[in-house]
Design a protein around this motif. Structure first.
Motif, short mmCIF file in Angstrom:
data_model
loop_
_atom_site.label_atom_id
_atom_site.label_comp_id
_atom_site.label_asym_id
_atom_site.label_seq_id
_atom_site.Cartn_x
_atom_site.Cartn_y
_atom_site.Cartn_z
N TYR A 95 0.83 -1.20 0.00
CA TYR A 95 0.00 0.00 0.00
C TYR A 95 0.87 1.25 0.00
O TYR A 95 0.64 2.20 -0.78
CB TYR A 95 -0.92 -0.03 1.22
N ASN A 248 -8.59 1.28 -11.62
CA ASN A 248 -8.56 0.25 -10.60
C ASN A 248 -8.58 -1.12 -11.26
O ASN A 248 -9.45 -1.44 -12.06
CB ASN A 248 -9.82 0.43 -9.74
N ARG A 277 -6.36 1.72 -2.69
CA ARG A 277 -6.99 0.80 -1.75
C ARG A 277 -6.22 -0.51 -1.73
O ARG A 277 -5.73 -0.96 -2.76
CB ARG A 277 -8.45 0.55 -2.14
N MET A 304 -9.47 -2.85 5.22
CA MET A 304 -9.19 -2.09 4.01
C MET A 304 -8.34 -0.88 4.34
O MET A 304 -8.73 -0.02 5.14
CB MET A 304 -10.50 -1.65 3.33
N THR A 306 -7.09 2.50 2.86
CA THR A 306 -7.57 3.37 1.78
C THR A 306 -7.12 4.80 2.01
O THR A 306 -7.00 5.24 3.16
CB THR A 306 -9.11 3.30 1.66
#
Length: 590
Positions: A95, A248, A277, A304, A306
Motif C-alpha cells: 500500500y 482500478n 486501496r 481495508m 484506503t
C-alpha cells in the motif's frame, strides 16, 4: 469442557459450516429475517476453524479436562492474532509503495496544443478497433487552445490498434463523423456531483443538468454541421500535454490504484489525484461475508487500507473539470436553445444548405422521449419538410404507439420521396398503419399511388393493411396483392412483410372478409404453405381465419398435437378474439 464435548461442538459447527459455505444465501436470508440467526450463521465457519484447531492442540498438551481445553483455546486465539502479522506487514508495504503525493495546483492547469490521453485500463476494457472519441476527447477538442487529442489504450488488447489521433477539420464540416455522446461530460461536473444541500429542490439540479446536456449537444451539432468535422488518424504528432488515467484493476490482495496525472510531456506532474486501496489480512484471522442473495460468499477476513473515506469514489473527469481548463468546454446554459433556433431558421429558409437542414437530426436526438408540446410541434415541421432526409430513427423515437392525423400527408410524401430508402419507407408505412380506424376509407391520390406501385407497396408494406378501411374494395385489393405476391416466386424473406400486412388487413376486416375465407383455407392447407413458414406466423393465420368467421374448433391445427396443448391454443385464440385490438402489433416480434 472435556474432550467429548469439544468433539461434539466441532462436529456440529462443522456440519453447519459446510451447509452455509455451500449455500451462503442462507446467511443473507437470516440477516433479512431476524438478524441474529444470520449473524450466528455468518460466524460459524470461523468458530469451526478455531474449535478444530483447539481440539488438535489440546491433544498434544500435557493437561486434562477443561484446563487443557482452556489452554488450547488461548493458544489458538493468540495464533489467530500472531500468524496474520507477517502478511499484514507485506500488504501495508504494498500500500505504501503505491501511494504518491497529491498535487493540486493553485490555478487550473491551462491545457493547450496537442494532448495525449493515456488510458491505463485492464486489458478487458480495450475496445476492438481502437479508442473512440468519447466525452473526454470531445471536451478536450472543445477546450480553447487544444488543437488535437490522441487517445492511447496503453493496456489494451493485443489486437487493438492502441491509439488514435482526433482533430477538428474544417474541410469535413457537414459530415456525419463526430464524437460519441459528448454531452456525457456534463454528468461529471463538480456542481452536479456535490451532495445535495439542505433545502435544495431536487428538480432544480435535474433541470440544470438537462439544460447543460442540451447546450453541449447544441454546441457540437452546430459545430459539426457548420465549422468542422471530426478527423481521425492512426499516427499522432508529438504531445504538448499528457493526461494519464490509471484504472482500478480490482486485484484482491494487491494495491488497487485509481490515479489521474496531468503534465507537460516529459516534465513533472502539474496535477495528481489518487485513490489507493489495499486489502490487508485481518487480525485475528476470521472468515468474512460479502454479497447479497444472488452473489453471497465467504472470504478470508480483511481490513481495508484506503487513501479516502469509506465508500470512496474516484472520477478522473471530475478532477480534470475541477483543476484544468477543461471546464471551459462546457457551454453556457443559454446555448441549449441555440440548436432549436438554428433548426427553425433552416426550416424558414428556402435556400438552406443541407448541412443547415441536417441540424434537425441532432436537435431531435437531443430531445427527451416525451418532448414539450412546442418541441413536438417543431418535430412535425421537420417531418413535413421533405428536404430533410434520413430521420427514420428520430421519428420512431416519438411515435411508438400512435401518430397524430396531421402527419398523414407528410409521411405519405416521405414514402414517395426518391431520397427515402426501403428501410425508411417501411418505417413510415408502419407509422401510417397506426393512424385511427377509418382514416384511409377515402385514400388520397398519393396513397393510391403507393398501393398500386409493386415496388413502393413492398417497401412500405405495413401500410397495406389499411386497405381494410375501404371495406369490400379494400378486400379485393388485399387479395389481389396476396395473389400477386404468391405468384411472384420471390424469396420468403421478401414476401413476408407483404403477406403479413395482408393478414393484418384481413384480421381488421374480420367478418367483412368472410368471402375470402375459402381461398385462405385452400392456400393454408397446401403442403408448402405459401402463407407462413414459421409456426408463429401459422398461429397468426389461424387467429385471422377465426376473425374472418371460421369456428375455432374447426381451425386447421397441427395434426398429432396433444389434447391439452390443442385446448390451450384454442383458449388463447378465443381470448384474443374477445380482446381484439387492430393496433396490436402481432407478427412483428419474429
Amino acid at each position: 469442557m472435556g474432550g467429548y464435548g469439544l468433539k461434539t461442538l466441532v462436529l456440529i459447527t462443522g456440519i453447519i459450516s459446510a451447509v452455509v459455505w455451500m449455500a451462503p444465501s442462507l446467511v443473507t436470508i437470516g440477516l433479512f429475517l431476524l438478524v441474529v440467526p444470520g449473524l450466528i450463521l455468518m460466524i460459524m465457519p470461523t468458530v469451526f476453524v478455531y474449535l478444530l484447531a483447539t481440539l488438535l492442540i489440546r491433544a498434544v498438551l500435557p493437561l486434562q479436562s477443561w484446563p487443557a481445553t482452556a489452554a488450547a483455546l488461548a493458544i489458538v486465539v493468540a495464533l489467530g492474532f500472531i500468524l496474520p502479522q507477517p502478511l499484514r506487514l507485506i500488504h501495508k508495504a504494498q500500500y505504501d509503495s503505491a501511494m504518491q503525493p497529491e498535487i493540486v495546483p493553485g490555478d487550473p492547469v491551462r491545457l493547450a496544443g496537442e494532448v495525449l490521453v493515456i488510458n491505463k485500463k485492464p486489458s478487458h476494457d480495450g475496445a476492438l478497433g481502437g479508442p473512440a472519441c468519447d466525452a473526454l476527447c470531445a471536451a478536450l477538442l472543445a477546450t480553447p487552445g487544444v488543437t488535437g487529442v490522441t487517445i492511447r489504450n496503453e493496456a489494451a488488447d493485443a489486437d487493438d490498434p492502441r491509439q488514435k489521433h482526433f482533430r477538428l477539420d474544417p474541410g469535413k464540416a457537414g459530415g456525419s463523423a463526430g464524437p460519441n455522446k459528448p454531452e456525457d461530460i456534463v454528468g461529471h461536473l463538480p456542481e452536479l456531483r456535490e451532495p445535495h444541500k439542505k433545502g435544495e429542490p431536487l428538480p432544480a439540479r435535474s433541470d440544470r443538468q438537462q439544460a447543460l446536456r442540451q447546450a453541449v449537444i447544441s454546441d457540437w451539432t452546430i459545430r459539426l454541421a457548420t465549422s468542422a468535422g471530426l478527423s481521425e488518424t492512426q499516427t499522432a504528432p508529438a504531445a504538448d500535454f499528457t493526461i494519464t488515467i490509471t484504472a482500478n484493476n480490482r486485484a484482491h490482495w494487491n494495491p488497487n490504484v485509481d490515479r489521474l496525472e496531468v503534465a507537460r510531456t516529459g516534465q513533472p506532474p502539474l496535477l495528481r489525484r489518487s485513490l489507493v486501496r489495499q486489502r490487508a489480512l485481518a487480525a485475528p484471522f476470521h472468515f468474512g461475508f460479502e454479497g447479497m442473495i444472488e452473489n453471497a460468499h465467504f472470504v478470508i477476513g480483511y481490513s481495508m487500507l484506503t487513501s479516502a473515506p469509506i465508500y470512496p469514489d474516484f472520477d478522473p473527469l471530475l478532477e480534470l473539470l475541477r483543476h484544468t481548463s477543461l471546464a471551459q468546454a462546457i457551454p453556457d446554459v443559454a446555448q441549449s436553445g441555440a440548436l432549436r433556433s438554428a433548426v427553425i431558421a433552416a426550416l424558414d429558409k428556402p435556400s438552406a444548405s443541407q448541412a443547415q437542414l441536417n441540424l434537425a437530426k441532432g436537435w431531435m436526438d437531443s430531445l427527451e422521449y416525451k418532448p414539450a408540446p412546442e418541441d413536438l410541434a417543431l418535430v412535425h415541421r421537420v417531418i413535413a419538410d421533405q428536404r430533410i432526409t434520413g430521420i427514420r430513427a428520430q421519428v420512431n423515437r416519438f411515435y411508438q404507439k400512435a401518430i397524430p392525423p396531421e402527419l398523414r400527408a407528410p409521411l405519405v410524401a416521405r414514402i414517395l420521396n426518391p431520397a427515402s430508402d426501403p428501410q425508411e419507407r417501411s418505417a413510415y408505412g408502419k407509422l401510417l398503419s397506426k393512424l385511427p380506424e377509418g382514416t384511409f376509407a377515402q385514400p388520397t391520390g398519393d396513397e393510391a399511388r403507393i398501393l398500386a406501385d409493386p415496388v413502393l407497396r413492398r417497401q412500405a408494406a405495413p401500410f397495406i393493411e389499411r386497405l381494410a378501411d375501404q371495406s369490400q374494395p379494400g378486400l379485393a385489393m388485399l387479395m389481389q396483392i396476396l395473389e400477386n405476391e404468391i405468384a411472384s416466386g420471390t424469396q420468403w424473406a421478401i414476401q413476408r412483410p407483404v403477406i403479413r400486412a395482408v393478414r393484418r388487413g384481413l384480421a381488421r376486416l374480420g367478418p367483412g372478409a368472410a368471402s375470402a375465407l375459402p381461398r385462405i383455407e385452400e392456400l393454408f392447407a397446401r403442403p408448402r404453405n405459401p402463407l407462413a413458414n414459421l409456426s408463429q406466423e401459422a398461429d397468426e393465420w389461424r387467429f385471422t381465419m377465426a376473425r374472418m368467421g371460421k369456428p375455432v374448433d374447426a381451425l386447421p391445427f397441427t395434426s398429432g398435437q396433444k389434447p391439452e396443448s390443442l385446448e390451450r391454443d384454442k383458449a388463447q385464440i378465443r381470448k384474443r378474439l374477445a380482446d381484439f385490438d387492430p393496433a396490436w402489433e402481432s407478427g412483428y416480434s419474429y
